[in-house]
Design a protein around this motif. Structure first.
Motif, PDB file in Angstrom:
ATOM      1  N   UNK A  59       0.838  -1.203   0.000  1.00 49.69           N
ATOM      2  CA  UNK A  59       0.000   0.000   0.000  1.00 49.69           C
ATOM      3  C   UNK A  59       0.867   1.243   0.000  1.00 49.69           C
ATOM      4  N   UNK A  60       0.407   2.266  -0.703  1.00 49.46           N
ATOM      5  CA  UNK A  60       1.211   3.482  -0.826  1.00 49.46           C
ATOM      6  C   UNK A  60       0.442   4.717  -0.372  1.00 49.46           C
ATOM      7  N   UNK A  61       1.180   5.818  -0.253  1.00 49.64           N
ATOM      8  CA  UNK A  61       0.581   7.091   0.142  1.00 49.64           C
ATOM      9  C   UNK A  61      -0.330   7.664  -0.926  1.00 49.64           C
ATOM     10  N   UNK A  62      -0.197   7.198  -2.144  1.00 52.25           N
ATOM     11  CA  UNK A  62      -0.988   7.754  -3.243  1.00 52.25           C
ATOM     12  C   UNK A  62      -2.273   6.995  -3.489  1.00 52.25           C
ATOM     13  N   UNK A  63      -2.612   6.069  -2.579  1.00 51.73           N
ATOM     14  CA  UNK A  63      -3.898   5.397  -2.684  1.00 51.73           C
ATOM     15  C   UNK A  63      -3.895   4.186  -3.584  1.00 51.73           C
ATOM     16  N   UNK A  69      -7.503   2.542  -5.281  1.00 50.04           N
ATOM     17  CA  UNK A  69      -8.637   2.269  -4.392  1.00 50.04           C
ATOM     18  C   UNK A  69      -9.428   3.514  -4.018  1.00 50.04           C
ATOM     19  N   UNK A  70      -8.955   4.701  -4.360  1.00 54.46           N
ATOM     20  CA  UNK A  70      -9.646   5.913  -3.936  1.00 54.46           C
ATOM     21  C   UNK A  70     -10.933   6.121  -4.730  1.00 54.46           C
ATOM     22  N   UNK A  71     -11.950   6.633  -4.025  1.00 57.41           N
ATOM     23  CA  UNK A  71     -13.193   6.972  -4.720  1.00 57.41           C
ATOM     24  C   UNK A  71     -13.305   8.469  -4.947  1.00 57.41           C
ATOM     25  N   UNK A  72     -12.223   9.191  -4.604  1.00 55.62           N
ATOM     26  CA  UNK A  72     -12.192  10.623  -4.839  1.00 55.62           C
ATOM     27  C   UNK A  72     -12.918  11.447  -3.810  1.00 55.62           C
ATOM     28  N   UNK A  98       2.174  13.209   7.094  1.00 53.35           N
ATOM     29  CA  UNK A  98       2.398  13.223   5.640  1.00 53.35           C
ATOM     30  C   UNK A  98       1.393  12.376   4.882  1.00 53.35           C
ATOM     31  N   UNK A  99       0.451  11.766   5.609  1.00 58.69           N
ATOM     32  CA  UNK A  99      -0.560  10.962   4.938  1.00 58.69           C
ATOM     33  C   UNK A  99      -1.511  11.825   4.132  1.00 58.69           C
ATOM     34  N   UNK A 100      -2.000  11.262   3.032  1.00 62.48           N
ATOM     35  CA  UNK A 100      -3.093  11.857   2.273  1.00 62.48           C
ATOM     36  C   UNK A 100      -4.397  11.196   2.701  1.00 62.48           C
ATOM     37  N   UNK A 101      -5.503  11.751   2.242  1.00 60.63           N
ATOM     38  CA  UNK A 101      -6.784  11.132   2.557  1.00 60.63           C
ATOM     39  C   UNK A 101      -6.842   9.690   2.069  1.00 60.63           C
ATOM     40  N   UNK A 102      -6.204   9.413   0.921  1.00 58.29           N
ATOM     41  CA  UNK A 102      -6.305   8.077   0.329  1.00 58.29           C
ATOM     42  C   UNK A 102      -5.096   7.196   0.648  1.00 58.29           C
ATOM     43  N   UNK A 103      -4.216   7.638   1.544  1.00 61.61           N
ATOM     44  CA  UNK A 103      -3.087   6.805   1.953  1.00 61.61           C
ATOM     45  C   UNK A 103      -3.570   5.483   2.543  1.00 61.61           C
ATOM     46  N   UNK A 104      -2.967   4.395   2.098  1.00 56.67           N
ATOM     47  CA  UNK A 104      -3.299   3.077   2.628  1.00 56.67           C
ATOM     48  C   UNK A 104      -2.624   2.923   3.987  1.00 56.67           C
ATOM     49  N   UNK A 138      -8.434   8.839   5.372  1.00 53.25           N
ATOM     50  CA  UNK A 138      -9.376   9.924   5.133  1.00 53.25           C
ATOM     51  C   UNK A 138     -10.564   9.510   4.308  1.00 53.25           C
ATOM     52  N   UNK A 139     -10.456   8.325   3.703  1.00 56.94           N
ATOM     53  CA  UNK A 139     -11.560   7.840   2.898  1.00 56.94           C
ATOM     54  C   UNK A 139     -12.163   6.559   3.477  1.00 56.94           C
ATOM     55  N   UNK A 140     -12.008   6.414   4.779  1.00 57.09           N
ATOM     56  CA  UNK A 140     -12.633   5.282   5.439  1.00 57.09           C
ATOM     57  C   UNK A 140     -12.018   3.952   5.062  1.00 57.09           C
ATOM     58  N   UNK A 141     -12.899   2.959   4.857  1.00 60.05           N
ATOM     59  CA  UNK A 141     -12.475   1.588   4.564  1.00 60.05           C
ATOM     60  C   UNK A 141     -12.817   1.246   3.123  1.00 60.05           C
ATOM     61  N   UNK A 142     -11.898   0.523   2.474  1.00 61.09           N
ATOM     62  CA  UNK A 142     -12.141  -0.008   1.141  1.00 61.09           C
ATOM     63  C   UNK A 142     -12.233  -1.526   1.244  1.00 61.09           C
TER      64      UNK A 142
END
Length: 745
Positions: free
Chosen positions: A103-107, A124-127, A147-153, A170-174
């Motif tokens: 998993x990466x910081x870019x989702x 995996x991000x839904x935007x 340094x995490x983004x919303x979509x960081x795993x 930031x985008x909950x659970x996938x």
């Protein structure tokens, strides 16, 4: 066609330990891997050992694979869609099929293809970008969080179906339905009190009972209550465990970072600045209002409490002890028996300490090594807890309760249990190990005239006889606590050219044998009542007498079970004393006879349980002497022996010979002809030991002295590492052209 295969063993992952002080205790020494060792970046956000045995490290600049010898780094190539999606790696996971997910910081999820060493990307991000409130700001938190983004795993877990639960920051659970290659999204819904408590997910744990736990950063601990997949949506609900300031048994903090299940089924929750929480197995299914957490926190002034309240990672060792990575407080181990925390901190002056006190990841590998990931600059610490194999007594400038000199020439334990240690420059030491008390005898403190102590033997009344390097023989009378010089050469009415007493033996008939280094072998009887020498005689080399002793430099004297006296000379080979004729049979090296003794410098002689005679030599290694045929069988470094210099030989009750040398200690099972070697990492005082400095007590404890003190041990306590690591082919060349990929055995 030419094939070249290089095989590496994951056994090389073991960095074992150095100096031991007391046997039967555990030791903890850290070794480090940094940029200079090939690591691509020093912030280690996650660690994993895969089924093949490789150790993987997630860093902020690439994925690192370690095979025990070197790192291989995987990076993003913007022109290669089969490379890693990006270089900022946040999570590592191996599924039940052995597939490695990154998993990466870019989702992105990246699935690693081992054969081609390529990556398949899953975005995996839904935007969705939830509105942030003040509590969402994480700028002042550790970099691995800020340094995490919303979509960081942030977490990956696998349910029994093989589908993956993926946490994001930031985008909950996938929810990844792998069979249909579809991503479902589970978010917090302000209008639904049963929804996920918060979209900043830090950890997802599927426990041994298939209960799904979700740790959120600000929403506390969530437990999945209901789950239903309907068409294109997931309907699910959660129980929520949060901090209640009025309830000391509630969760200590809502900023959950880590969730871990131990071998007993208890759930441990690490928080940001809220310490550590334990949820007993019996409480796992209770309603939140009825659930009780046991909280561990740092307490000012209590050194036994948790070292820091920010918990980044948790691991359990094979003995069920919990290890805690803290941010700022180093590494802690929870000792359940004593209900205390043991602290391991970084010391800038000690490279064997923890690399840094900001610890952000942990993983025990299959061999028992704890791998520790740190934050910003210090990389990886590797830490092995093991039982010390060899106790160590040495000299120290920090205390008087230590040897007077590090170089040990002789050692013996008397009938009262005192350890006597003869040193090169520090005289004679009497050690009360039970009380940790040391008494030193030398020319400045007693009538012992020499500070160089070469040999020791105890007589039947408890007196200690001391052979010195240049002042001859002394006797220490235990009842009076005084020393007396025993002038043997005066008794012999000769002027000695050498007063070095190299070897001492009192045989089964009570006769004293004194091996001098240069003046031959002296034998006498002793009148204990009148403290006088009786019937003294000397055996010297005589070129005109073939049956004389072969050399005047006596190094060792030994009595066999049949009362035969064997004499090891330093240059004249091995001599057997003929009692009836007062003569010697000599065994020397003969270059024209391959079954002769391998060297004429004899350091040690020992008769084993099977009545075989073993001879340790200076350069000729180990010899087994068949007395019936006169044949010597040789065991050398090429046979597996650690060194061709064998100083001392002792035997345990399991048919093992223990030998000191110039390259550590060797154990030789002579029935199975198997050698085991021990070195500095096992706790030896040094690789170099000393001639004459070996002894086995009545209890079976063995002692070997060397240039840095004395090692002591019971043979049964010297345990081997029974972990058999996997063997991997890590490089493969055809016609000198390296082939890529991982290779099966």
């Amino acid at each position: 066609m030419k094939f070249i295969i290089k095989i590496l063993s994951i056994a090389s992952l073991l960095f074992i330990l150095t100096n031991c002080l007391i046997a039967q205790q555990f030791e903890y020494v850290f070794k480090h891997l940094r940029i200079k060792d090939g690591l691509s970046q020093t912030t280690i956000s996650d660690i994993l050992q895969d089924k093949k045995g490789y150790i993987w490290f997630a860093t902020s600049n690439g994925l690192n694979r370690y095979d025990g010898y070197k790192f291989k780094v995987y990076n993003n190539d913007p022109f290669d869609s089969l490379s890693l999606s990006d270089n900022s790696i946040s999570q590592l996971f191996e599924d039940s099929q052995g597939e490695l997910w990154i998993g990466t910081n870019s989702g992105f999820l990246n699935k690693f293809n081992r054969k081609s060493e390529t990556f398949e990307r899953v975005f995996i991000s839904d935007g969705s970008k939830p509105e942030l409130n003040l509590e969402d700001q994480v700028y002042e938190f550790p970099i691995t969080i800020s340094r995490n983004n919303n979509f960081t795993v942030t977490s990956i877990a696998e349910e029994l179906s093989g589908n993956l639960w993926i946490g994001t920051f930031g985008e909950g659970i996938k929810y990844y339905d792998r069979q249909n290659n579809k991503i479902y999204h589970i978010h917090h819904d302000e209008n639904d009190p049963n929804s996920l408590a918060y979209d900043r997910v830090m950890k997802i744990l599927i426990d041994s009972e298939s209960i799904i736990w979700v740790g959120t950063f600000n929403g506390g601990l969530n437990r999945l209550k209901n789950f239903e997949l309907v068409n294109v949506e997931i309907n699910c609900s959660f129980d929520k465990f949060v901090n209640d300031p009025q309830n000391s048994l509630s969760l200590s903090n809502d900023k959950v970072i880590e969730i871990f299940e131990d071998s007993n089924g208890a759930i441990w929750i690490g928080t940001y600045d809220g310490g550590l929480n334990k949820l007993d197995p019996s409480d796992k299914l209770h309603q939140p209002s009825e659930t009780q957490f046991k909280v561990y926190k740092n307490e000012a002034g209590n050194s036994n409490s948790l070292c820091n309240n920010t918990i980044m990672a948790l691991e359990e060792d094979e003995e069920g002890q919990l290890w805690i990575a803290t941010f700022g407080g180093g590494l802690d181990k929870l000792d359940f028996a004593k209900n205390k925390f043991n602290h391991f901190l970084s010391d800038p002056l000690d490279d064997n300490s923890l690399a840094d006190n900001d610890v952000i990841s942990l993983k025990f590998d299959k061999s028992g090594i704890l791998w520790i990931g740190t934050h910003l600059g210090e990389g990886i610490s590797k830490f092995e807890k093991r039982r010390k194999k060899f106790g160590h007594i040495t000299s120290s400038v920090l205390t008087d309760n230590s040897l007077s000199d590090n170089v040990v020439w002789s050692v013996i334990e008397d009938t009262e249990g005192y350890l006597w240690v003869g040193t090169y420059r520090g005289g004679l030491n009497r050690v009360d190990r039970a009380k940790n008390e040391y008494e030193v005898y030398n020319p400045s403190t007693s009538k012992l005239e020499d500070q160089h102590i070469r040999s020791l033997v105890e007589d039947k009344t408890g007196n200690m006889w001391i052979g010195t390097y240049s002042k001859g023989l002394f006797c220490y009378y235990q009842d009076k606590g005084t020393f007396k010089k025993i002038d043997l050469f005066k008794k012999l009415d000769i002027i000695s050219k050498s007063n070095q007493i190299q070897a001492l033996l009192i045989d089964s008939r009570g006769r004293f044998w004194v091996g001098t280094f240069g003046e031959g072998l002296i034998q006498f009887e002793y009148d204990y009542k009148n403290k006088t020498i009786l019937n003294i005689r000397r055996f010297k080399f005589d070129a005109d007498r073939p049956n004389s002793i072969s050399d005047d430099r006596i190094y060792s004297v030994y009595e066999g079970r049949d009362s035969t006296i064997w004499v090891g000379t330093f240059g004249g080979g091995l001599c057997k004393f003929n009692e009836k004729e007062n003569s010697f049979i000599t065994y020397k090296n003969d270059l024209n006879y391959r079954n002769s003794i391998s060297d004429n410098r004899i350091l040690s002689i020992y008769e084993d349980t099977n009545n075989d005679l073993w001879i340790g030599t200076y350069g000729g290694a180990l010899n087994k002497f068949d007395r019936a045929s006169g044949v010597f069988l040789k065991y050398t470094e090429k046979s597996g022996l650690g060194s061709d210099v064998v100083y001392g030989i002792l035997e345990d009750d399991k048919f093992n010979l223990w030998m000191s040398s110039d390259n550590g200690i060797s154990k030789f099972n002579y029935r199975e002809e198997i050698f085991s070697e021990y070195d500095l990492q096992d706790g030896l005082q040094s690789l170099e030991f000393s001639g004459g400095a070996y002894f086995k007590s009545k209890t079976g404890e063995m002692f070997f002295g060397g240039i840095n003190g004395v090692n002591y041990f019971f043979s049964e306590s010297v345990e081997s590492n029974f972990y058999i690591p996997p063997v991997l082919v890590t490089s493969f060349s055809i016609s000198n052209i390296p082939q890529s990929g991982e290779f099966s055995q």
